[in-house]
Design a protein around this motif. Sequence first.
Motif, PDB file in Angstrom:
ATOM      1  N   LEU A 113       0.825  -1.212   0.000  1.00 32.57           N
ATOM      2  CA  LEU A 113       0.000   0.000   0.000  1.00 32.57           C
ATOM      3  C   LEU A 113       0.856   1.257   0.000  1.00 32.57           C
ATOM      4  N   ALA A 114       1.896   1.265   0.818  1.00 31.48           N
ATOM      5  CA  ALA A 114       2.751   2.454   0.894  1.00 31.48           C
ATOM      6  C   ALA A 114       3.549   2.654  -0.384  1.00 31.48           C
ATOM      7  N   SER A 115       3.984   1.554  -1.008  1.00 31.27           N
ATOM      8  CA  SER A 115       4.710   1.666  -2.273  1.00 31.27           C
ATOM      9  C   SER A 115       3.802   2.236  -3.356  1.00 31.27           C
ATOM     10  N   ALA A 116       2.563   1.750  -3.397  1.00 30.23           N
ATOM     11  CA  ALA A 116       1.609   2.282  -4.370  1.00 30.23           C
ATOM     12  C   ALA A 116       1.334   3.761  -4.104  1.00 30.23           C
ATOM     13  N   TYR A 117       1.293   4.125  -2.843  1.00 28.98           N
ATOM     14  CA  TYR A 117       1.080   5.527  -2.470  1.00 28.98           C
ATOM     15  C   TYR A 117       2.224   6.402  -2.975  1.00 28.98           C
ATOM     16  N   ARG A 118       3.456   5.864  -2.959  1.00 31.27           N
ATOM     17  CA  ARG A 118       4.593   6.624  -3.475  1.00 31.27           C
ATOM     18  C   ARG A 118       4.468   6.862  -4.975  1.00 31.27           C
ATOM     19  N   ILE A 119       3.835   5.942  -5.673  1.00 31.25           N
ATOM     20  CA  ILE A 119       3.631   6.077  -7.113  1.00 31.25           C
ATOM     21  C   ILE A 119       2.407   6.936  -7.421  1.00 31.25           C
ATOM     22  N   SER A 120       1.333   6.692  -6.689  1.00 31.01           N
ATOM     23  CA  SER A 120       0.074   7.418  -6.899  1.00 31.01           C
ATOM     24  C   SER A 120      -0.558   7.671  -5.532  1.00 31.01           C
ATOM     25  N   PRO A 121      -0.352   8.852  -4.929  1.00 32.96           N
ATOM     26  CA  PRO A 121      -0.787   9.116  -3.549  1.00 32.96           C
ATOM     27  C   PRO A 121      -2.304   9.235  -3.387  1.00 32.96           C
ATOM     28  N   GLN A 122      -2.948   8.072  -3.443  1.00 31.86           N
ATOM     29  CA  GLN A 122      -4.405   8.028  -3.293  1.00 31.86           C
ATOM     30  C   GLN A 122      -4.780   7.704  -1.849  1.00 31.86           C
ATOM     31  N   GLN A 123      -5.816   8.345  -1.364  1.00 32.03           N
ATOM     32  CA  GLN A 123      -6.207   8.184   0.034  1.00 32.03           C
ATOM     33  C   GLN A 123      -6.737   6.789   0.340  1.00 32.03           C
ATOM     34  N   LYS A 124      -7.172   6.067  -0.677  1.00 32.04           N
ATOM     35  CA  LYS A 124      -7.667   4.710  -0.430  1.00 32.04           C
ATOM     36  C   LYS A 124      -6.569   3.825   0.157  1.00 32.04           C
TER      37      LYS A 124
END
Length: 389
Positions: A113-124
């Motif tokens: 989840l955190a890695s995906a947030y680094r790519i696309s900072p989505q609140q989900k």
Amino acid sequence: MKTIFLYFTISFAAATVQQLYAQDLAQVKAVLKKQVLEKAAWAMQQRPETVTAHRASRSAGGIHDFYSEGDYWWPNPANVDSPYIQKDGQTNPDNFVAHRHAMIRFSRIAGALASAYRISPQQKYVKQLLVHCKAWFADTATLMNPNLLYAQAIKGRATGRGIGIIDAIQLMEVVQGLSVMERDAAIDPEVLTATKKWFAAFLQWLTTHPYGRDEMNAANNHGTCWVMQVAVFAKFTGNRELMQFCSNRYKTVLLPNQMAPDGSFPKELARTKPYGYSLFNLDAMTTICQVLSTKSDDLWNYQTPDGRSIKKGIAFLYPFIADKNKWPYKQDVMYWNNWPVAQPALVFGAAFFKKKDWFDTWKKLDHAPETEEVIRNLPVRNPLIWMGR
């Protein structure tokens, strides 16, 4: 006010060093993007599973206590009811490790989840991680107690051991994932506060209980991993004193006592799995440098008076990561064919020392290992959340 000032001082110093990795971070994103988004899609579907979901019949603790059994301990064939006997390096598949598996699963979810947030900072991604953190650290019905009193127990010999503290390295990417996300507007301050309170209590236990002191003084990778996880948790909770303690211990204890002048780790080479343990110890030391280095306290470039340094450690193992057939020592008794994978020492070291060959080798290796032993000994599986800020 003083505490707030110290927190921002630490954050600013760390951020200054992390800016060095901006270009390298972009390259890592390019390598991992597809895989990261696939893992995040999986993580978004997962519900919390804490230690309370699995009851261990041999545990001396309660339902909220983490419990595991020593990997290399087996029933005595002479008498099945007698205390277990040790077979170093040989994992007993029948020992209880369900709590460890649950913690590793939590770590994988958080890292994805955190890695995906680094790519696309989505609140989900933030909201999903908070669901798991609430279950593990805040909800009184499902939380884990902030200690490892019953980790790596041995039937007939010990209800728990300090050596079991190494199991908690799986929580590092949970903490690092939260650190990546904690300034997002979707962060629930109550869950974040409860989580930091939990880790502050865990740090207190790690640094004062006899098990914690024993593990800190371990002369091999266990001592390294104590420093590594304490450093990560101390940074998360803003404990500057412990961060400095870990930095000093790396410079005055780990490097001079564990690394030989040629960059090897003799205590790991003497084990029954010398290759895997050497990689593990190098990854742990490199992570310490990644977490704690600042402009004024640069562990990456630090070397002992006789020249031992993390760069020398990576340089020693690199040829055997690039081509394992060159390994001049004995082969590991188990999991020889499962190493190496995308070792974090390579990507972190490549970013700091600008070593393209290290990065190219890391790029070609397995970034999504599924072998349980490899996952257990690879606590940093998501370099995106450790680089740049």
